[in-house]
Design a protein around this motif. Structure first.
Motif, PDB file in Angstrom:
ATOM      1  N   VAL A 173      -4.308  98.199  60.877  1.00 14.85           N
ATOM      2  CA  VAL A 173      -2.854  98.347  61.333  1.00 14.85           C
ATOM      3  C   VAL A 173      -2.111  97.612  60.303  1.00 14.85           C
ATOM      4  N   GLU A 174      -0.735  97.783  60.169  1.00 14.02           N
ATOM      5  CA  GLU A 174       0.140  97.078  59.272  1.00 14.02           C
ATOM      6  C   GLU A 174       1.259  96.493  60.130  1.00 14.02           C
ATOM      7  N   THR A 175       1.576  95.355  60.301  1.00 10.03           N
ATOM      8  CA  THR A 175       2.775  95.037  61.079  1.00 10.03           C
ATOM      9  C   THR A 175       3.840  94.265  60.246  1.00 10.03           C
ATOM     10  N   PRO A 176       4.986  94.152  60.523  1.00  7.90           N
ATOM     11  CA  PRO A 176       6.203  93.616  59.646  1.00  7.90           C
ATOM     12  C   PRO A 176       5.743  91.981  59.162  1.00  7.90           C
ATOM     13  N   LEU A 177       6.076  91.859  57.950  1.00  7.19           N
ATOM     14  CA  LEU A 177       6.056  90.539  57.324  1.00  7.19           C
ATOM     15  C   LEU A 177       7.217  89.726  57.676  1.00  7.19           C
ATOM     16  N   LEU A 178       8.265  90.492  57.902  1.00 10.70           N
ATOM     17  CA  LEU A 178       9.576  89.897  58.365  1.00 10.70           C
ATOM     18  C   LEU A 178       9.755  89.832  59.781  1.00 10.70           C
TER      19      LEU A 178
ATOM     20  N   PRO B 148      -0.298  87.577  61.407  1.00 14.44           N
ATOM     21  CA  PRO B 148       0.462  88.711  62.301  1.00 14.44           C
ATOM     22  C   PRO B 148      -0.044  88.682  63.784  1.00 14.44           C
ATOM     23  N   GLU B 149      -0.647  87.676  64.291  1.00 13.39           N
ATOM     24  CA  GLU B 149      -0.949  87.339  65.411  1.00 13.39           C
ATOM     25  C   GLU B 149       0.054  87.921  66.578  1.00 13.39           C
ATOM     26  N   TYR B 150       1.227  87.408  66.567  1.00 16.76           N
ATOM     27  CA  TYR B 150       2.252  88.108  67.538  1.00 16.76           C
ATOM     28  C   TYR B 150       2.067  89.552  67.768  1.00 16.76           C
ATOM     29  N   ALA B 151       2.392  90.072  66.527  1.00 16.23           N
ATOM     30  CA  ALA B 151       2.622  91.686  66.554  1.00 16.23           C
ATOM     31  C   ALA B 151       1.364  92.314  67.157  1.00 16.23           C
ATOM     32  N   MET B 152       0.208  92.014  66.480  1.00 16.72           N
ATOM     33  CA  MET B 152      -1.097  92.545  67.012  1.00 16.72           C
ATOM     34  C   MET B 152      -1.240  92.349  68.571  1.00 16.72           C
ATOM     35  N   LYS B 153      -1.039  91.296  68.759  1.00 16.56           N
ATOM     36  CA  LYS B 153      -1.270  91.018  70.516  1.00 16.56           C
ATOM     37  C   LYS B 153      -0.414  92.130  71.333  1.00 16.56           C
ATOM     38  N   ARG B 154       0.838  92.203  70.593  1.00 12.82           N
ATOM     39  CA  ARG B 154       1.650  93.385  71.330  1.00 12.82           C
ATOM     40  C   ARG B 154       1.064  94.677  71.343  1.00 12.82           C
ATOM     41  N   LEU B 155       0.329  94.901  70.379  1.00 13.68           N
ATOM     42  CA  LEU B 155      -0.488  96.254  70.221  1.00 13.68           C
ATOM     43  C   LEU B 155      -1.660  96.144  71.297  1.00 13.68           C
ATOM     44  N   LEU B 156      -1.993  95.204  71.336  1.00 13.59           N
ATOM     45  CA  LEU B 156      -3.291  95.075  72.393  1.00 13.59           C
ATOM     46  C   LEU B 156      -2.720  95.089  73.808  1.00 13.59           C
ATOM     47  N   ALA B 157      -1.461  94.540  74.174  1.00 10.09           N
ATOM     48  CA  ALA B 157      -0.935  94.907  75.436  1.00 10.09           C
ATOM     49  C   ALA B 157      -0.481  96.307  75.759  1.00 10.09           C
ATOM     50  N   GLU B 158      -0.387  97.234  74.551  1.00  9.36           N
ATOM     51  CA  GLU B 158       0.025  98.593  74.882  1.00  9.36           C
ATOM     52  C   GLU B 158      -1.140  99.358  74.761  1.00  9.36           C
ATOM     53  N   GLY B 159      -2.383  98.786  75.072  1.00 10.11           N
ATOM     54  CA  GLY B 159      -3.578  99.643  75.238  1.00 10.11           C
ATOM     55  C   GLY B 159      -4.566  99.779  74.047  1.00 10.11           C
ATOM     56  N   ALA B 160      -4.166  99.275  72.870  1.00 14.66           N
ATOM     57  CA  ALA B 160      -4.849  99.431  71.536  1.00 14.66           C
ATOM     58  C   ALA B 160      -6.501  99.002  71.789  1.00 14.66           C
ATOM     59  N   GLY B 161      -7.228  99.684  71.110  1.00 14.63           N
ATOM     60  CA  GLY B 161      -8.677  99.172  70.658  1.00 14.63           C
ATOM     61  C   GLY B 161      -8.845  98.132  69.871  1.00 14.63           C
ATOM     62  N   PRO B 162      -9.871  97.999  69.250  1.00 14.31           N
ATOM     63  CA  PRO B 162     -10.280  96.973  68.338  1.00 14.31           C
ATOM     64  C   PRO B 162      -9.373  97.160  67.163  1.00 14.31           C
ATOM     65  N   LEU B 163      -8.501  96.148  66.609  1.00 14.17           N
ATOM     66  CA  LEU B 163      -7.700  96.294  65.505  1.00 14.17           C
ATOM     67  C   LEU B 163      -7.739  95.178  64.284  1.00 14.17           C
ATOM     68  N   PHE B 164      -7.688  95.816  63.003  1.00 13.11           N
ATOM     69  CA  PHE B 164      -7.818  94.424  62.099  1.00 13.11           C
ATOM     70  C   PHE B 164      -6.619  94.864  61.053  1.00 13.11           C
ATOM     71  N   GLN B 165      -6.548  93.852  60.235  1.00 13.07           N
ATOM     72  CA  GLN B 165      -5.404  93.932  59.245  1.00 13.07           C
ATOM     73  C   GLN B 165      -5.632  92.889  58.102  1.00 13.07           C
ATOM     74  N   LEU B 166      -5.483  93.329  56.858  1.00 12.78           N
ATOM     75  CA  LEU B 166      -5.235  92.597  55.617  1.00 12.78           C
ATOM     76  C   LEU B 166      -3.974  92.482  55.390  1.00 12.78           C
ATOM     77  N   CYS B 167      -3.311  91.223  54.941  1.00 15.73           N
ATOM     78  CA  CYS B 167      -2.076  91.260  54.782  1.00 15.73           C
ATOM     79  C   CYS B 167      -1.831  89.755  54.284  1.00 15.73           C
ATOM     80  N   LYS B 168      -0.625  89.911  53.599  1.00 14.99           N
ATOM     81  CA  LYS B 168      -0.083  88.629  52.987  1.00 14.99           C
ATOM     82  C   LYS B 168       0.682  87.624  54.214  1.00 14.99           C
ATOM     83  N   VAL B 169       0.511  86.402  54.096  1.00 10.50           N
ATOM     84  CA  VAL B 169       1.130  85.579  55.232  1.00 10.50           C
ATOM     85  C   VAL B 169       1.650  84.354  54.378  1.00 10.50           C
TER      86      VAL B 169
END
Length: 334
Positions: A32-37, A72-93
């Motif tokens: 997945v890709e979540t916002p940087l901003l 990206p923790e907060y955004a990825m946990k919001r996806l988990l709360a919506e029923g997502a399965g296993p998720l990963f992300q490679l991103c700039k922080v």
């Protein structure tokens, strides 16, 4: 401009990320890709976010501060709360002010989460992923040992046992700041004006424990004192410790993860406490992320971990500074 070492590191980075994507796709993870901003960054007391003004040029929105995310923790946990399965992300922080041999204010993170799992599962997945990466990256400096990450299984040691082994201090016998301070100073650890349990612990840990971790094989340091739970749940049957894990190689921290906290009331209380600590330290106090807090209470039992990929690449390439694996390191502008 980049030297030959950095060009080799760029090729190593490509191989590392390709290996990780193959591994996680093979395990059923969705990239997945979540916002940087973001409107609210992480609340960790010792991390400062980059702040930027949002200035709307239409009648939608209002001027306000936004932040480059430190994870990206907060955004990825919001996806988990919506029923997502296993998720990963490679991103700039981004973490403001962090420049050293092992820090760059902009760096690359792997973060992944698996619902209906705990910290034991996430450790197994990470060691398998890094073993695959170690088999894929070649072309490092003389002395590089990509096979180091293939030494499975990685060591697992509790924080209590690591401290006891390195110093003789038993954390269970020192339940508060004054008692731990006395024990630490009795074994020659300089604690300065630290008085709280956490502050004294970090003096003890950094001076006597950290540098000895992960030399024969990678080491998972597990079960931190409950006061350092951060975003993790406390261990069922032993609430004195949290189901938190960090990965170390040759004294260098590479990853931080948890069996995730899913109690929204407790999570809010911890974040408010961190707001107060940031205020006491003279650091910017960030707003609470209400969407994240709403998501915490709806998450399934889950585990997740964040991994600093530039440091992984440093070890795979056999170099000692993060600037050696970046085409444009921060020293160009600091």
């Amino acid at each position: 401009m980049p030297n030959q070492l950095r060009w080799r590191a760029a090729a190593g980075r490509q191989a590392l990320q390709a290996a990780l994507r193959r591994f996680f796709a093979g395990r059923g993870y969705l990239e997945v890709e979540t916002p940087l901003l973001v409107p609210a960054p992480g609340m960790e007391p010792h991390i400062t976010a980059f702040e930027t003004p949002f200035l709307p040029e239409t009648d939608i929105g209002r001027p306000r501060s936004l932040y480059l995310h430190s994870s990206p923790e907060y955004a990825m946990k919001r996806l988990l709360a919506e029923g997502a399965g296993p998720l990963f992300q490679l991103c700039k922080v981004f973490r403001n002010g962090e420049v050293s041999a092992t820090h760059n204010p902009e760096f690359t993170m792997l973060e992944f989460y698996r619902p209906h799992a705990d910290y034991h599962v996430i450790m197994e997945e990470l060691e398998q992923a890094l073993a695959e990466a170690g088999r894929s990256v070649t072309g490092g400096e003389s002395g590089a040992d990509p096979t180091f990450f293939t030494r499975l299984p990685y060591e697992r040691i509790t924080v209590r046992d690591a401290v006891l082994h390195a110093t003789g201090v038993d954390l269970r016998a020192c339940p508060d700041g004054p008692s731990l301070k006395r024990a630490a100073e009795a074994v020659g650890v300089r604690t300065g004006d630290a008085t709280s349990f956490d502050d004294v612990f970090f003096h003890l840990f950094l001076q006597r424990v950290e540098r000895g971790l992960g030399h024969e094989r990678p080491t998972f340091l597990i079960e931190y004192p409950a006061s350092m739970a951060s975003l993790s749940r406390l261990k069922p049957g032993d609430p004195a410790v949290a189901e938190r894990v960090e990965l170390y190689v040759k004294g260098l921290e590479l990853a931080n993860g948890f069996s995730e906290l899913t109690d929204a009331v407790e999570q809010r209380a911890r974040l408010v406490e961190e707001q107060e600590l940031r205020k006491a330290l003279g650091r910017p106090v960030y707003p609470l992320d209400e969407r994240f807090l709403d998501a915490v209470g709806r998450m399934p039992p889950s585990a997740g971990i964040a991994v600093g990929l530039d440091r992984i690449l440093m070890l795979l390439m056999g170099v000692s500074t993060i600037s050696d694996v970046l085409l444009f390191p921060a020293h160009e502008f600091v």
